[in-house]
Design a protein around this motif. Structure first.
Motif, PDB file in Angstrom:
ATOM      1  N   GLN A 125       0.851  -1.192   0.000  1.00 32.15           N
ATOM      2  CA  GLN A 125       0.000   0.000   0.000  1.00 32.15           C
ATOM      3  C   GLN A 125       0.888   1.243   0.000  1.00 32.15           C
ATOM      4  OE1 GLN A 125      -2.253   0.413   3.575  1.00 32.15           O
ATOM      5  NE2 GLN A 125      -3.689   1.862   2.667  1.00 32.15           N
ATOM      6  N   ILE A 126       0.661   2.102  -0.990  1.00 27.97           N
ATOM      7  CA  ILE A 126       1.451   3.333  -1.063  1.00 27.97           C
ATOM      8  C   ILE A 126       0.647   4.451  -0.430  1.00 27.97           C
ATOM      9  CG2 ILE A 126       2.311   5.055  -2.708  1.00 27.97           C
ATOM     10  CD1 ILE A 126       3.320   2.791  -4.334  1.00 27.97           C
ATOM     11  N   PHE A 127       1.288   5.284   0.350  1.00 29.82           N
ATOM     12  CA  PHE A 127       0.549   6.428   0.883  1.00 29.82           C
ATOM     13  C   PHE A 127       1.446   7.652   0.975  1.00 29.82           C
ATOM     14  CE2 PHE A 127       1.893   6.640   5.407  1.00 29.82           C
ATOM     15  CZ  PHE A 127       2.591   5.441   5.516  1.00 29.82           C
ATOM     16  N   GLY A 161      -0.969   9.982   4.839  1.00 35.89           N
ATOM     17  CA  GLY A 161      -1.757   9.019   5.619  1.00 35.89           C
ATOM     18  C   GLY A 161      -2.988   9.633   6.276  1.00 35.89           C
ATOM     19  N   THR A 162      -3.319  10.898   5.960  1.00 35.36           N
ATOM     20  CA  THR A 162      -4.469  11.539   6.620  1.00 35.36           C
ATOM     21  C   THR A 162      -5.799  11.067   6.039  1.00 35.36           C
ATOM     22  OG1 THR A 162      -4.500  13.433   5.118  1.00 35.36           O
ATOM     23  CG2 THR A 162      -3.137  13.642   7.091  1.00 35.36           C
ATOM     24  N   ASP A 163      -5.747  10.321   4.931  1.00 33.61           N
ATOM     25  CA  ASP A 163      -6.978   9.816   4.332  1.00 33.61           C
ATOM     26  C   ASP A 163      -6.993   8.290   4.312  1.00 33.61           C
ATOM     27  OD1 ASP A 163      -9.321  11.216   3.014  1.00 33.61           O
ATOM     28  OD2 ASP A 163      -8.967   9.543   1.645  1.00 33.61           O
ATOM     29  N   ILE A 209      -9.320  23.146   2.667  1.00 35.37           N
ATOM     30  CA  ILE A 209      -9.174  21.743   3.093  1.00 35.37           C
ATOM     31  C   ILE A 209      -8.700  21.638   4.546  1.00 35.37           C
ATOM     32  CG2 ILE A 209      -7.857  19.610   2.700  1.00 35.37           C
ATOM     33  CD1 ILE A 209      -7.806  20.338  -0.272  1.00 35.37           C
ATOM     34  N   ALA A 210      -9.411  20.852   5.327  1.00 35.86           N
ATOM     35  CA  ALA A 210      -8.992  20.456   6.687  1.00 35.86           C
ATOM     36  C   ALA A 210      -8.477  21.634   7.515  1.00 35.86           C
ATOM     37  CB  ALA A 210      -7.958  19.332   6.596  1.00 35.86           C
ATOM     38  N   THR A 211      -7.401  21.403   8.274  1.00 36.81           N
ATOM     39  CA  THR A 211      -6.824  22.437   9.150  1.00 36.81           C
ATOM     40  C   THR A 211      -5.360  22.628   8.749  1.00 36.81           C
ATOM     41  OG1 THR A 211      -6.023  20.766  10.682  1.00 36.81           O
ATOM     42  CG2 THR A 211      -8.229  21.643  11.106  1.00 36.81           C
ATOM     43  N   HIS A 267     -12.194  14.098  -3.815  1.00 41.83           N
ATOM     44  CA  HIS A 267     -11.824  15.080  -2.803  1.00 41.83           C
ATOM     45  C   HIS A 267     -11.762  16.494  -3.403  1.00 41.83           C
ATOM     46  CE1 HIS A 267     -11.662  11.796  -0.198  1.00 41.83           C
ATOM     47  NE2 HIS A 267     -10.677  12.174   0.597  1.00 41.83           N
ATOM     48  N   THR A 268     -11.484  17.463  -2.528  1.00 42.02           N
ATOM     49  CA  THR A 268     -11.696  18.878  -2.861  1.00 42.02           C
ATOM     50  C   THR A 268     -10.905  19.373  -4.070  1.00 42.02           C
ATOM     51  OG1 THR A 268     -12.111  19.208  -0.521  1.00 42.02           O
ATOM     52  CG2 THR A 268     -11.727  21.177  -1.814  1.00 42.02           C
ATOM     53  N   LEU A 269      -9.698  18.845  -4.284  1.00 45.25           N
ATOM     54  CA  LEU A 269      -8.885  19.387  -5.380  1.00 45.25           C
ATOM     55  C   LEU A 269      -9.320  18.882  -6.753  1.00 45.25           C
ATOM     56  CD1 LEU A 269      -5.312  19.343  -3.772  1.00 45.25           C
ATOM     57  CD2 LEU A 269      -6.970  21.211  -3.893  1.00 45.25           C
TER      58      LEU A 269
HETATM   59  C1  LIG Z   1     -10.031  16.294   9.948  1.00 41.66           C
HETATM   60  C2  LIG Z   1      -9.819  16.070   8.470  1.00 41.66           C
HETATM   61  C3  LIG Z   1     -10.368  16.974   7.580  1.00 41.66           C
HETATM   62  C4  LIG Z   1     -10.209  16.774   6.206  1.00 41.66           C
HETATM   63  N1  LIG Z   1     -10.759  17.684   5.343  1.00 41.66           N
HETATM   64  C5  LIG Z   1     -10.616  17.504   4.017  1.00 41.66           C
HETATM   65  C6  LIG Z   1     -11.186  18.450   3.108  1.00 41.66           C
HETATM   66  O1  LIG Z   1     -11.790  19.457   3.486  1.00 41.66           O
HETATM   67  N2  LIG Z   1     -11.024  18.206   1.771  1.00 41.66           N
HETATM   68  C7  LIG Z   1     -10.320  17.129   1.297  1.00 41.66           C
HETATM   69  O2  LIG Z   1     -10.186  16.983   0.087  1.00 41.66           O
HETATM   70  N3  LIG Z   1      -9.783  16.230   2.141  1.00 41.66           N
HETATM   71  C8  LIG Z   1      -9.900  16.384   3.478  1.00 41.66           C
HETATM   72  N4  LIG Z   1      -9.353  15.473   4.331  1.00 41.66           N
HETATM   73  C9  LIG Z   1      -8.722  14.268   3.772  1.00 41.66           C
HETATM   74  C10 LIG Z   1      -7.198  14.354   3.545  1.00 41.66           C
HETATM   75  O3  LIG Z   1      -6.538  15.006   4.594  1.00 41.66           O
HETATM   76  C11 LIG Z   1      -6.800  15.055   2.235  1.00 41.66           C
HETATM   77  O4  LIG Z   1      -7.621  14.642   1.176  1.00 41.66           O
HETATM   78  C12 LIG Z   1      -5.326  14.815   1.870  1.00 41.66           C
HETATM   79  O5  LIG Z   1      -4.963  15.586   0.740  1.00 41.66           O
HETATM   80  C13 LIG Z   1      -4.987  13.360   1.604  1.00 41.66           C
HETATM   81  O6  LIG Z   1      -3.581  13.301   1.418  1.00 41.66           O
HETATM   82  P1  LIG Z   1      -2.677  12.207   2.160  1.00 41.66           P
HETATM   83  O7  LIG Z   1      -1.306  12.367   1.639  1.00 41.66           O
HETATM   84  O8  LIG Z   1      -2.830  12.279   3.629  1.00 41.66           O
HETATM   85  O9  LIG Z   1      -3.376  10.882   1.607  1.00 41.66           O
HETATM   86  P2  LIG Z   1      -3.028   9.382   2.021  1.00 41.66           P
HETATM   87  O10 LIG Z   1      -3.940   8.977   3.127  1.00 41.66           O
HETATM   88  O11 LIG Z   1      -1.576   9.211   2.237  1.00 41.66           O
HETATM   89  O12 LIG Z   1      -3.426   8.622   0.682  1.00 41.66           O
HETATM   90  C14 LIG Z   1      -4.763   8.605   0.203  1.00 41.66           C
HETATM   91  C15 LIG Z   1      -4.862   7.568  -0.918  1.00 41.66           C
HETATM   92  O13 LIG Z   1      -4.051   7.953  -2.011  1.00 41.66           O
HETATM   93  C16 LIG Z   1      -3.133   6.916  -2.371  1.00 41.66           C
HETATM   94  N5  LIG Z   1      -1.886   7.589  -2.778  1.00 41.66           N
HETATM   95  C17 LIG Z   1      -1.289   8.637  -2.145  1.00 41.66           C
HETATM   96  N6  LIG Z   1      -0.222   9.044  -2.846  1.00 41.66           N
HETATM   97  C18 LIG Z   1      -0.129   8.232  -3.937  1.00 41.66           C
HETATM   98  C19 LIG Z   1       0.779   8.148  -5.043  1.00 41.66           C
HETATM   99  N7  LIG Z   1       1.792   9.004  -5.198  1.00 41.66           N
HETATM  100  N8  LIG Z   1       0.589   7.189  -5.981  1.00 41.66           N
HETATM  101  C20 LIG Z   1      -0.448   6.334  -5.865  1.00 41.66           C
HETATM  102  N9  LIG Z   1      -1.348   6.379  -4.844  1.00 41.66           N
HETATM  103  C21 LIG Z   1      -1.188   7.305  -3.896  1.00 41.66           C
HETATM  104  C22 LIG Z   1      -3.016   6.050  -1.126  1.00 41.66           C
HETATM  105  O14 LIG Z   1      -2.756   4.715  -1.474  1.00 41.66           O
HETATM  106  C23 LIG Z   1      -4.392   6.181  -0.497  1.00 41.66           C
HETATM  107  O15 LIG Z   1      -5.288   5.249  -1.070  1.00 41.66           O
HETATM  108  C24 LIG Z   1      -9.474  15.654   5.709  1.00 41.66           C
HETATM  109  C25 LIG Z   1      -8.901  14.757   6.624  1.00 41.66           C
HETATM  110  C26 LIG Z   1      -9.075  14.963   7.984  1.00 41.66           C
HETATM  111  C27 LIG Z   1      -8.446  13.983   8.932  1.00 41.66           C
END
Ligand SMILES: Cc1cc2nc3c(=O)[nH]c(=O)nc-3n(C[C@H](O)[C@H](O)[C@H](O)COP(=O)(O)OP(=O)(O)OC[C@H]3O[C@@H](n4cnc5c(N)ncnc54)[C@H](O)[C@@H]3O)c2cc1C
Length: 268
Positions: A28-30, A33-35, A92-94, A114-116
């Motif tokens: 699993q690639i991430f 990790g916030t999603d 997005i988020a905080t 998601h939002t973007l």
């Molecule tokens: C309190 C809270 C509020 C939030 N509010 C919003 C909001 O308002 N709008 C919004 O859009 N999101 C929101 N989010 C969700 C999240 O924080 C964002 O969408 C964020 O951009 C996800 O990025 P990440 O790197 O943490 O994703 P991750 O959790 O790391 O990855 C998400 C998914 O993408 C895949 N992935 C990631 N990078 C790659 C890559 N390079 N190649 C292939 N697959 C990949 C992973 O396998 C996973 O399935 C919120 C989350 C929280 C906890």
């Protein structure tokens, strides 16, 4: 890093990623990790890979690395990137979550878009996916899932300037829920003629209708009351045709049409 039966790998470069992707079928690639609710047995973060972080500005586009954080994108400034992208990032988020959350994670998150998504789709963004030996370029409008075994390695966002550029969110602020959606309206005029327009809604659906856009391109500005009302009726019909039935469809349609009405009203 290993916790219980879980192994979390931190890749330092792309070769590391490809090596692990090839040797573990269920890797699993991430990003931040916030999603990601639950990590699988073997997970690998791409956050620390220098070539996947940062951005390159060119004359007509910006290449973003998918591991760039949302905070780093905001730090580029509103005037140095498409304003609708900046506005979406800020919604997005905080700030704390945006320091960890990545662009790639926002694009690749499963389920609801998601939002973007709306700004990236409206701007005609191109995604680059790689394996060790292969590169695939996929336009955002054609992107449905990550090709098996590939990793998102670049996000190319065109930077053309639009005279009218509107980003709005539907649903709760700073959160993703079942009724979350993003709306974008872009328009350009040329000598009082509407030269180009893009209308996008993304959430539990992806709506963009070239047929709808083409119906109003070429119209003389300011738009008459009748032209505006006819356009809203056409938007309503297209929404009915293109958006699948769901429990949020009716409320989504009302909000979508209100946003289209508001946006068309900004054309002068
Ligand atoms: C309190 C809270 C509020 C939030 N509010 C919003 C909001 O308002 N709008 C919004 O859009 N999101 C929101 N989010 C969700 C999240 O924080 C964002 O969408 C964020 O951009 C996800 O990025 P990440 O790197 O943490 O994703 P991750 O959790 O790391 O990855 C998400 C998914 O993408 C895949 N992935 C990631 N990078 C790659 C890559 N390079 N190649 C292939 N697959 C990949 C992973 O396998 C996973 O399935 C919120 C989350 C929280 C906890």
């Amino acid at each position: 890093m290993s916790k219980n039966n879980q192994t979390i790998l931190i890749a330092k470069n792309l070769s590391d990623v490809f090596y692990h992707v090839k040797s573990t079928d269920t890797l699993q690639i991430f990003g931040g990790g916030t999603d990601t609710e639950q990590l699988q047995e073997k997970a690998l973060t791409i956050r620390a890979i220098p070539e996947l972080k940062g951005f390159d500005r060119h004359e007509h586009f910006i290449d973003f690395g998918p591991a760039i954080t949302l905070s780093e994108m905001i730090a580029i400034g509103r005037t140095n990137q498409p304003a609708i992208l900046y506005d979406a990032l800020e919604s997005i988020a905080t700030p704390t979550i945006r320091n960890i959350a990545t662009l790639g994670g926002n694009i690749c998150a499963e389920g609801i878009k998601h939002t973007l998504w709306a700004p990236l789709l409206a701007l005609d963004t191109r995604l680059e996916f790689r394996t060790q030996n292969e590169v695939k370029y996929i336009q955002m409008r054609e992107f449905t899932e990550i090709p098996h075994g590939f990793v998102l390695t670049k996000v190319r966002v065109p930077t053309e300037v639009w005279e009218v550029a509107i980003f709005k969110r539907i649903g709760p602020s700073h959160l993703i829920a079942n009724d979350s959606a993003s709306f974008v309206f872009l328009a350009d005029t040329d000598q009082s003629i509407l030269a180009n327009i893009r209308i996008v809604l993304t959430g539990n659906t992806v709506f963009r209708s070239l047929e709808l856009e083409n119906r109003i391109i070429g119209a003389r500005l300011p738009l008459s009351q009748k032209t505006r009302e006819t356009f809203i009726e056409q938007a309503s019909l297209q929404f009915d045709q293109l958006v699948p039935e769901s429990e949020t469809k009716t409320i989504m349609k009302i909000q979508f049409l209100n946003l289209v009405r508001y946006s068309v009203g900004q054309l002068s």
